[in-house]
Design an enzyme around this catalytic site. Structure first.
Site, PDB file in Angstrom:
ATOM      1  N   CYS A  58      -4.878  -0.100  -2.368  1.00  0.00           N
ATOM      2  CA  CYS A  58      -5.291  -0.887  -1.195  1.00  0.00           C
ATOM      3  C   CYS A  58      -4.802  -0.135   0.034  1.00  0.00           C
ATOM      4  O   CYS A  58      -3.826  -0.527   0.671  1.00  0.00           O
ATOM      5  CB  CYS A  58      -4.698  -2.292  -1.230  1.00  0.00           C
ATOM      6  N   ALA A  59      -5.482   0.939   0.382  1.00  0.00           N
ATOM      7  CA  ALA A  59      -4.890   1.966   1.226  1.00  0.00           C
ATOM      8  C   ALA A  59      -4.931   1.681   2.727  1.00  0.00           C
ATOM      9  O   ALA A  59      -4.111   2.216   3.473  1.00  0.00           O
ATOM     10  CB  ALA A  59      -5.565   3.310   0.957  1.00  0.00           C
ATOM     11  N   GLY A  60      -5.893   0.901   3.208  1.00  0.00           N
ATOM     12  CA  GLY A  60      -6.022   0.723   4.652  1.00  0.00           C
ATOM     13  C   GLY A  60      -4.830   0.027   5.276  1.00  0.00           C
ATOM     14  O   GLY A  60      -4.236  -0.849   4.650  1.00  0.00           O
TER      15      GLY A  60
ATOM     16  N   GLY B   5      -3.632   3.065   6.196  1.00  0.00           N
ATOM     17  CA  GLY B   5      -3.319   4.445   5.812  1.00  0.00           C
ATOM     18  C   GLY B   5      -1.900   4.907   6.014  1.00  0.00           C
ATOM     19  O   GLY B   5      -1.588   6.055   5.679  1.00  0.00           O
ATOM     20  N   GLY B   6      -1.007   4.067   6.508  1.00  0.00           N
ATOM     21  CA  GLY B   6       0.373   4.497   6.731  1.00  0.00           C
ATOM     22  C   GLY B   6       1.078   4.900   5.458  1.00  0.00           C
ATOM     23  O   GLY B   6       1.726   5.960   5.386  1.00  0.00           O
ATOM     24  N   LYS B   7       0.985   4.064   4.421  1.00  0.00           N
ATOM     25  CA  LYS B   7       1.652   4.382   3.157  1.00  0.00           C
ATOM     26  C   LYS B   7       0.960   5.552   2.463  1.00  0.00           C
ATOM     27  O   LYS B   7       1.621   6.377   1.818  1.00  0.00           O
ATOM     28  CB  LYS B   7       1.703   3.145   2.270  1.00  0.00           C
TER      29      LYS B   7
ATOM     30  N   GLU C  65      -9.915   2.122  -0.625  1.00  0.00           N
ATOM     31  CA  GLU C  65      -9.993   1.072   0.395  1.00  0.00           C
ATOM     32  C   GLU C  65     -11.397   0.477   0.383  1.00  0.00           C
ATOM     33  O   GLU C  65     -12.385   1.203   0.463  1.00  0.00           O
ATOM     34  CB  GLU C  65      -9.655   1.638   1.781  1.00  0.00           C
TER      35      GLU C  65
ATOM     36  N   ASP D 205      -0.445  -2.344  -2.427  1.00  0.00           N
ATOM     37  CA  ASP D 205       0.009  -3.004  -1.197  1.00  0.00           C
ATOM     38  C   ASP D 205      -1.012  -4.089  -0.901  1.00  0.00           C
ATOM     39  O   ASP D 205      -1.931  -3.916  -0.110  1.00  0.00           O
ATOM     40  CB  ASP D 205       0.098  -1.974  -0.062  1.00  0.00           C
TER      41      ASP D 205
ATOM     42  N   CYS E 122       3.625  -7.861   2.349  1.00  0.00           N
ATOM     43  CA  CYS E 122       4.354  -8.102   3.593  1.00  0.00           C
ATOM     44  C   CYS E 122       4.435  -9.617   3.803  1.00  0.00           C
ATOM     45  O   CYS E 122       4.004 -10.156   4.823  1.00  0.00           O
ATOM     46  CB  CYS E 122       3.658  -7.429   4.767  1.00  0.00           C
TER      47      CYS E 122
END
Length: 443
Positions: free
Chosen positions: A263-265, A267-269, A288, A327, A380
């Protein structure tokens, strides 16, 4: 000055009002709307800081402000015309939570209503004068002296969720206070490109207390720093850095060259994992589902060994991976200090579809990781339904062979993060977002 109306409203308050209106009228996001309005109206320096404080403070306190407005107006806020209601919220915030003089807050609010809702001038003037007759502690005594949700501007269901998730119930008010304190800017020094010490020296920041790559900035616009523009660093909460690094450092059995961010968006991680992968001859696949967020990931990971795939993570298929990050989309209750409108926008009925999605994504991750590999489940949010219950239920549904790995040793500098094996970070304890991490190893 609103050119269409001819009535004078000072630029800072006008920008704050427009931001508040966009959030409530258009479901906008303050962190996206406000910078554009500041630029559009040429508001800079102290005026920009004042506009930001008014907009963010009003949005953060809006539920409590509505209770005061309803009492002063002798009617529910839902019965007040939206432009008038937003102007009154802005005025009430100034009266109750800033040093703006009573007459100035009242007069500028009436001027604002004269611009956006001329027929409500008398009503707004009367309501503002009633609100200004007593201060915030007096209003609390009148409306609910024992109501911590009212006192700290959190919906009751969020207060209950925090109380349930905290291992130390006495810290509830500390957490609510931390949520109302604007979050500092954290940068991530990309491994192999710049050290945290060098990034701190270049930006005037300080090295973070926990993560190997974290730098804290006291103020300023992080995107303007040359290190960020050159791709040496990116903006990322230290808690997010810690959970991504824990996945990268967790021991696996066998090969270690294929990593997956499911769940990449935005993109920070993926960028942090990609930087670490580049040092270890590994490669990351970043999945994503939303096309616009997939484009953000592509921008974030430029120059790194990361392949971006625009697809639903629940349906993604590939050869098995050694490390997988989930994530998961969540309520975001762990980042309320960064998103002032989020606490009022989220509702308890958001939970069932989110937890169902979280479990489906975690199941997909467990299918995609190879035996001996590891999955990091991250949210989060500290809400128990989104953390421990999601993990436990997914393990139960998966056909055996899953071991929960103690994540605490992978954050050796972090204390007071729970009883394990999962880790729960907190704004009031660690100065990070309330990130949850569970590490699952496939036998």
């Amino acid at each position: 000055m609103d050119a269409r109306s001819g009535h004078r409203v000072d630029p800072a308050r006008w920008v704050a009002f427009q931001t508040i209106s966009a959030v409530h009228r258009d479901d906008g996001y303050a962190n996206l709307v406000l910078p554009k309005l500041l630029t559009e109206h040429h508001v800079h320096g102290l005026d920009a800081a004042f506009a930001t404080e008014l907009a963010y403070g009003t949005l953060r306190q809006s539920g409590s402000l509505d209770a005061v407005i309803a009492a002063a107006a002798d009617r529910g806020v839902e019965r007040i015309d939206p432009p008038t209601r937003d102007a009154l919220r802005l005025g009430a915030y100034q009266l109750l939570h800033t040093r703006v003089a009573t007459h100035a807050a009242t007069n500028t609010t009436v001027d604002l209503v004269r611009t956006v809702a001329p027929g409500a001038i008398g009503f707004a003037n009367a309501v503002m004068r009633r609100i200004g007759r007593q201060d915030w502690p007096a209003w609390l005594d009148e409306l609910g002296p024992d109501d911590v949700g009212l006192r700290y501007a959190h919906p009751p269901w969020v207060v209950r969720a925090f109380r349930d998730a905290l291992d130390k119930k006495s810290e509830l008010e500390d957490l609510l206070v931390a949520d109302n304190t604007p979050a500092p800017v954290h940068l991530c020094a990309r491994p192999g490109r710049i050290t945290a010490a060098d990034l701190a020296a270049e930006t005037g920041g300080t090295v973070g207390p926990y993560g190997a790559y974290a730098v804290h900035l006291a103020e300023g616009s992080p995107g303007d720093h040359p290190a960020v523009k050159r791709g040496l660093a990116h903006v990322q909460d230290e808690g997010s850095q810690l959970v991504a690094t824990a996945l990268a450092d967790a021991p696996v059995d066998g090969p270690d060259s294929r990593w997956l961010d499911l769940c990449a968006g935005p993109g920070g991680k993926s960028a942090l994992l990609g930087s670490l992968a580049a040092l270890r001859d590994a490669r990351v696949t970043a999945v994503e589902v939303a096309p616009h967020r997939a484009r953000l990931v592509e921008h974030a990971v430029r120059g790194l060994p990361v392949d971006v795939v625009c697809e639903d993570g629940r349906e993604f298929e590939d050869d098995p991976f050694d490390r997988v990050l989930v994530d998961a989309p969540c309520t975001g209750l762990g980042a309320l200090r960064r998103r002032p409108e989020a606490r009022w926008r989220r509702q308890p009925n958001d939970l069932p579809p989110l937890t169902r999605l979280q479990r489906e994504l975690l199941l997909a991750a467990l299918r995609l990781v190879r035996p001996g590999g590891i999955v990091a489940y991250v949210t989060c949010s500290p809400h128990i339904n989104e953390t421990r219950m999601t993990v436990n239920e997914t393990i139960r549904r998966f056909d055996g062979g899953i071991e929960q790995v103690d994540a605490r040793p992978l954050m050796e500098n972090v204390t007071d993060s729970g009883d394990g094996p999962a880790v729960q970070l907190w704004p009031h304890r660690h100065g990070t977002d309330a990130m949850f991490l569970s590490l699952l190893k496939r036998a």
